[in-house]
Design a protein around this motif. Structure first.
Motif, PDB file in Angstrom:
ATOM      1  N   ILE A  97     -63.201  42.607 -10.397  1.00 37.47           N
ATOM      2  CA  ILE A  97     -62.331  43.475  -9.345  1.00 37.47           C
ATOM      3  C   ILE A  97     -61.011  43.697  -9.830  1.00 37.47           C
ATOM      4  O   ILE A  97     -60.176  43.009 -10.588  1.00 37.47           O
ATOM      5  N   VAL A  98     -60.779  44.957  -9.508  1.00 42.64           N
ATOM      6  CA  VAL A  98     -59.405  45.795  -9.887  1.00 42.64           C
ATOM      7  C   VAL A  98     -58.430  45.496  -8.427  1.00 42.64           C
ATOM      8  O   VAL A  98     -59.054  46.143  -7.555  1.00 42.64           O
ATOM      9  N   ALA A  99     -57.393  45.015  -8.481  1.00 40.88           N
ATOM     10  CA  ALA A  99     -56.576  44.869  -7.254  1.00 40.88           C
ATOM     11  C   ALA A  99     -55.254  45.600  -7.454  1.00 40.88           C
ATOM     12  O   ALA A  99     -54.464  45.378  -8.215  1.00 40.88           O
ATOM     13  N   MET A 100     -55.388  46.421  -6.394  1.00 42.29           N
ATOM     14  CA  MET A 100     -53.945  47.562  -6.619  1.00 42.29           C
ATOM     15  C   MET A 100     -52.821  46.714  -5.833  1.00 42.29           C
ATOM     16  O   MET A 100     -51.799  47.482  -5.873  1.00 42.29           O
ATOM     17  N   SER A 101     -52.945  45.728  -5.166  1.00 42.11           N
ATOM     18  CA  SER A 101     -51.708  45.179  -4.710  1.00 42.11           C
ATOM     19  C   SER A 101     -51.733  43.451  -4.773  1.00 42.11           C
ATOM     20  O   SER A 101     -53.125  42.991  -4.590  1.00 42.11           O
ATOM     21  N   SER A 102     -50.612  43.156  -4.922  1.00 41.98           N
ATOM     22  CA  SER A 102     -50.813  41.437  -5.372  1.00 41.98           C
ATOM     23  C   SER A 102     -51.148  40.815  -4.039  1.00 41.98           C
ATOM     24  O   SER A 102     -51.629  39.678  -4.338  1.00 41.98           O
ATOM     25  N   THR A 103     -51.114  41.241  -2.806  1.00 41.95           N
ATOM     26  CA  THR A 103     -51.379  40.547  -1.728  1.00 41.95           C
ATOM     27  C   THR A 103     -52.911  40.381  -1.802  1.00 41.95           C
ATOM     28  O   THR A 103     -53.293  39.367  -1.240  1.00 41.95           O
ATOM     29  N   HIS A 104     -53.586  41.425  -2.177  1.00 42.86           N
ATOM     30  CA  HIS A 104     -55.332  41.148  -2.267  1.00 42.86           C
ATOM     31  C   HIS A 104     -55.497  40.175  -3.081  1.00 42.86           C
ATOM     32  O   HIS A 104     -56.576  39.730  -2.880  1.00 42.86           O
ATOM     33  N   SER A 127     -47.480  36.859  -9.009  1.00 43.54           N
ATOM     34  CA  SER A 127     -47.084  35.278  -8.934  1.00 43.54           C
ATOM     35  C   SER A 127     -48.214  34.450  -9.015  1.00 43.54           C
ATOM     36  O   SER A 127     -48.088  33.330  -9.288  1.00 43.54           O
ATOM     37  N   ASN A 128     -49.336  34.916  -8.664  1.00 42.77           N
ATOM     38  CA  ASN A 128     -50.656  34.202  -8.689  1.00 42.77           C
ATOM     39  C   ASN A 128     -50.836  33.393  -9.937  1.00 42.77           C
ATOM     40  O   ASN A 128     -50.939  34.004 -10.707  1.00 42.77           O
ATOM     41  N   PRO A 129     -50.770  32.044  -9.802  1.00 46.04           N
ATOM     42  CA  PRO A 129     -51.019  31.221 -11.026  1.00 46.04           C
ATOM     43  C   PRO A 129     -52.392  31.529 -11.732  1.00 46.04           C
ATOM     44  O   PRO A 129     -52.226  31.581 -13.271  1.00 46.04           O
ATOM     45  N   ASN A 333     -35.662  35.496   1.829  1.00 47.67           N
ATOM     46  CA  ASN A 333     -37.028  34.973   1.407  1.00 47.67           C
ATOM     47  C   ASN A 333     -37.394  35.167  -0.348  1.00 47.67           C
ATOM     48  O   ASN A 333     -38.337  35.867  -0.557  1.00 47.67           O
ATOM     49  N   THR A 334     -36.514  34.498  -0.914  1.00 53.97           N
ATOM     50  CA  THR A 334     -36.500  34.801  -2.428  1.00 53.97           C
ATOM     51  C   THR A 334     -36.527  33.683  -3.279  1.00 53.97           C
ATOM     52  O   THR A 334     -36.395  33.612  -4.357  1.00 53.97           O
ATOM     53  N   LEU A 335     -37.164  32.657  -2.576  1.00 51.92           N
ATOM     54  CA  LEU A 335     -37.026  31.320  -3.406  1.00 51.92           C
ATOM     55  C   LEU A 335     -38.176  31.296  -4.412  1.00 51.92           C
ATOM     56  O   LEU A 335     -38.018  30.528  -5.464  1.00 51.92           O
ATOM     57  N   ARG A 336     -39.277  32.200  -4.212  1.00 51.10           N
ATOM     58  CA  ARG A 336     -40.268  32.149  -5.317  1.00 51.10           C
ATOM     59  C   ARG A 336     -40.344  33.725  -6.104  1.00 51.10           C
ATOM     60  O   ARG A 336     -41.324  34.374  -5.603  1.00 51.10           O
ATOM     61  N   THR A 337     -39.349  33.746  -6.626  1.00 51.85           N
ATOM     62  CA  THR A 337     -39.412  35.279  -7.163  1.00 51.85           C
ATOM     63  C   THR A 337     -39.078  34.801  -8.611  1.00 51.85           C
ATOM     64  O   THR A 337     -38.483  34.042  -9.170  1.00 51.85           O
ATOM     65  N   ASN A 338     -39.997  35.416  -9.515  1.00 50.70           N
ATOM     66  CA  ASN A 338     -40.305  35.436 -10.628  1.00 50.70           C
ATOM     67  C   ASN A 338     -39.262  36.198 -11.528  1.00 50.70           C
ATOM     68  O   ASN A 338     -38.465  36.800 -11.166  1.00 50.70           O
ATOM     69  N   SER A 339     -39.175  35.996 -12.999  1.00 50.61           N
ATOM     70  CA  SER A 339     -38.220  36.703 -13.982  1.00 50.61           C
ATOM     71  C   SER A 339     -38.313  38.129 -13.940  1.00 50.61           C
ATOM     72  O   SER A 339     -37.226  38.680 -14.139  1.00 50.61           O
ATOM     73  N   ALA A 340     -39.191  38.703 -13.417  1.00 49.99           N
ATOM     74  CA  ALA A 340     -39.326  40.084 -13.597  1.00 49.99           C
ATOM     75  C   ALA A 340     -38.955  40.803 -12.097  1.00 49.99           C
ATOM     76  O   ALA A 340     -38.833  41.769 -12.147  1.00 49.99           O
ATOM     77  N   GLY A 341     -38.769  39.864 -11.051  1.00 55.94           N
ATOM     78  CA  GLY A 341     -38.359  40.323  -9.612  1.00 55.94           C
ATOM     79  C   GLY A 341     -39.497  40.136  -8.864  1.00 55.94           C
ATOM     80  O   GLY A 341     -39.239  40.516  -7.716  1.00 55.94           O
ATOM     81  N   GLY A 342     -40.708  39.888  -9.239  1.00 54.79           N
ATOM     82  CA  GLY A 342     -41.771  39.847  -8.456  1.00 54.79           C
ATOM     83  C   GLY A 342     -41.614  38.609  -7.303  1.00 54.79           C
ATOM     84  O   GLY A 342     -41.309  37.475  -7.758  1.00 54.79           O
ATOM     85  N   ASN A 343     -41.676  38.862  -6.137  1.00 55.60           N
ATOM     86  CA  ASN A 343     -41.468  37.828  -4.901  1.00 55.60           C
ATOM     87  C   ASN A 343     -42.741  37.466  -4.226  1.00 55.60           C
ATOM     88  O   ASN A 343     -43.546  38.311  -3.637  1.00 55.60           O
ATOM     89  N   ASP A 344     -42.828  36.218  -4.481  1.00 53.87           N
ATOM     90  CA  ASP A 344     -44.519  35.730  -3.785  1.00 53.87           C
ATOM     91  C   ASP A 344     -44.283  35.603  -2.239  1.00 53.87           C
ATOM     92  O   ASP A 344     -45.223  35.640  -1.587  1.00 53.87           O
TER      93      ASP A 344
END
Length: 380
Positions: A97-104, A127-129, A333-344
């Protein structure tokens, strides 16, 4: 009665979808078995035939779409494509699968299938581990308007998960040319928190985990409604809540029926702009009006990317003297923000509105929640 209404809606969507396909040459009928009609989402429905194949209909999958219906046929049990059908076809389960949105990705993860993702858009922001642990084997195919089609085709995906903004995705023609199936996922258009989350059921069918998808969503909806009802029954005073921060001098506030305001209401809060925006889109206000609204607010949520009160005052000096700022009643709502700025929050938070709701209840009515924050944090 509810079952009858849902069944009628499913049949209507199926007729519309097949009628739409017929205009493009499809003549097949027979998908009259109800598989899934969403309770909260409005953009998709799933029907089936006697052979076990599925017809997924997605309606109006981008902003401004009017009577747009797309069809995805998921073949099962050796079934064949009906004569004349020219919608998208997925043969069996989607393994790649190719997912164009991290939500998917988060939706697939909810049913334990994120490992099937082989391509993404914006890998550094995810963010997905399961994906981050496979950084070397998951490819970044780029962004809408700048897609690396050579990489995408080389991935040999079974399906691409698309979304449209103001029109159909520009990727459509290339995917058709390459023979790669695609399906629109319109979760971001849903205004209901549970409506957004419910799209995970549709994705679960693509990977042959429909039963798990329904079970997972029912658990989420049950927890969400339990929290919502507990707050409503408690008859608590509702704190006044201000949202967002200015962008280029303009402050946008959502309408009364929006996702963000629904969460505030369900968590036992009161949006300060509640009676003013009855439309269907966010409304701009100037900084003077924002100042007046903040002056009456008990809490300020989602105040940009600031991490401390010092940062907040530096960014918005005009608001430094307001009680909500001076007394530290600002949360992001930024508690789970990664080093690149991606927000879970915008990834798994969409799939788990129950956890977002719990965070908000903890902010609005801290005595009701003992668990730690998942997505929100107080600006120190």
């Amino acid at each position: 009665m509810k079952r009858t209404v849902k069944s009628t809606l499913l049949m209507l969507l199926t007729v519309i979808a097949l009628g739409s396909c017929k205009e493009r040459g499809a003549t097949h009928r027979g998908f009259d078995k109800e598989i899934y009609t969403p309770e909260y989402a409005s953009g998709f429905a799933i029907s089936g035939n006697e052979a076990g194949s599925l017809l997924i209909t997605v309606t109006n999958p981008w902003q401004g779409a009017d009577s747009v219906v797309t069809c995805l046929l998921v073949l099962r049990e050796g079934d064949s494509v009906p004569d004349g059908f020219d919608g998208q076809v997925l043969d069996g389960e989607a393994q790649r699968i190719v997912a164009m949105s991290s939500t998917h990705i988060a939706m697939l993860d909810a049913v334990g299938q994120a490992a099937r993702v082989v391509g993404v858009s914006g890998k550094d922001y995810i963010s997905n581990p399961t994906v981050t642990a496979r950084r070397d084997s998951v490819c970044d195919v780029g962004y809408e308007g700048n897609i690396d089609y050579e990489t995408l085709v080389a991935l040999d995906p079974d399906i691409v998960l698309l979304y449209g903004i103001n029109n159909a995705s520009s990727m459509e023609s290339k995917l058709r040319e390459s023979g790669i199936p695609f399906v629109y996922v319109g979760d971001y258009l849903e205004q209901s928190p549970l409506g957004k989350s419910e799209w995970l059921v549709m994705l679960s069918e693509l990977v042959g985990r429909g039963d798990r998808g329904r079970e997972c969503f029912n658990e989420i909806a049950g927890k969400y409604n339990e929290l919502k009802n507990a707050v409503a029954l408690d008859s608590l005073n509702r704190p006044k809540v201000m949202l967002n921060a200015p962008y280029s001098g303009i402050w946008f506030l959502p309408p009364v029926d929006s996702y963000a305001v629904s969460l505030i209401n369900d968590a036992g809060g009161s949006f300060v702009y509640y009676d003013k925006n009855k439309g269907n889109s966010s409304e701009p206000i100037d900084l003077e009006e924002a100042y007046m609204l903040l002056a009456e607010a008990d809490l300020w949520l989602n105040a940009g990317s600031v991490a401390t009160t010092g940062d907040l005052v530096k960014a918005y000096p005009k608001f430094a003297g307001l009680p909500v700022v001076k007394e530290g009643r600002v949360y992001n709502n930024t508690l789970r923000t990664n080093s690149a700025g991606g927000n879970d929050y915008f990834e798994s938070g969409v799939v788990r509105p129950d956890l977002v709701l719990r965070d908000l209840i903890k902010i609005f009515h801290p005595d009701l929640v003992t668990e730690d924050f998942v997505y929100y944090k107080r600006i120190e």
